[in-house]
Scaffold this motif. Structure first.
Motif, PDB file in Angstrom:
ATOM      1  N   LYS A 143      10.758  -9.450  49.241  1.00  0.00           N
ATOM      2  CA  LYS A 143      10.837  -8.048  48.748  1.00  0.00           C
ATOM      3  C   LYS A 143       9.249  -7.735  48.540  1.00  0.00           C
ATOM      4  O   LYS A 143       8.755  -6.659  48.646  1.00  0.00           O
ATOM      5  N   THR A 183       6.635  -7.204  51.019  1.00  0.00           N
ATOM      6  CA  THR A 183       7.240  -5.993  51.969  1.00  0.00           C
ATOM      7  C   THR A 183       5.824  -4.746  51.177  1.00  0.00           C
ATOM      8  O   THR A 183       4.882  -4.785  52.038  1.00  0.00           O
ATOM      9  N   THR A 184       5.487  -5.440  50.005  1.00  0.00           N
ATOM     10  CA  THR A 184       4.375  -4.233  49.608  1.00  0.00           C
ATOM     11  C   THR A 184       3.065  -4.891  48.734  1.00  0.00           C
ATOM     12  O   THR A 184       2.509  -4.506  48.259  1.00  0.00           O
ATOM     13  N   ARG A 227       0.315  -7.586  48.189  1.00  0.00           N
ATOM     14  CA  ARG A 227      -1.024  -8.884  48.970  1.00  0.00           C
ATOM     15  C   ARG A 227      -1.248 -10.090  48.287  1.00  0.00           C
ATOM     16  O   ARG A 227      -0.768 -10.040  46.478  1.00  0.00           O
TER      17      ARG A 227
END
Length: 73
Positions: free
Chosen positions: A29, A32-33, A35
């Motif tokens: 999870k 996904t947002t 890096r």
């Protein structure tokens, strides 16, 4: 060797399957947002018990995120 700086964040994942799966849920999870996730450390494991059996797992992990280097050029 390159010099790196990391930001440390804390995440908690949950799963009815296993503690390993709870870690995977948190990291999947987050990726996904966020890096540059590079490593993790399990800092706490908990679970919910019902009728003498583990019903649900919660695992808290510290995650190291590499801070991007911005060139002055």
């Amino acid at each position: 060797m390159s010099e790196h700086v990391y930001k440390l964040i804390e995440l908690t994942g949950s799963s009815p399957t296993s503690s390993d799966d709870a870690v995977r849920v948190a990291l999947t999870k987050a990726s996904t947002t966020l890096r540059h996730l590079h490593w993790f450390e399990v800092v706490q494991t908990r679970g919910q018990i019902e009728n003498g059996k583990v019903l649900h797992w919660q695992v808290t992990v510290k995650v190291g995120m590499r801070i991007e280097h911005v060139s002055d050029e």
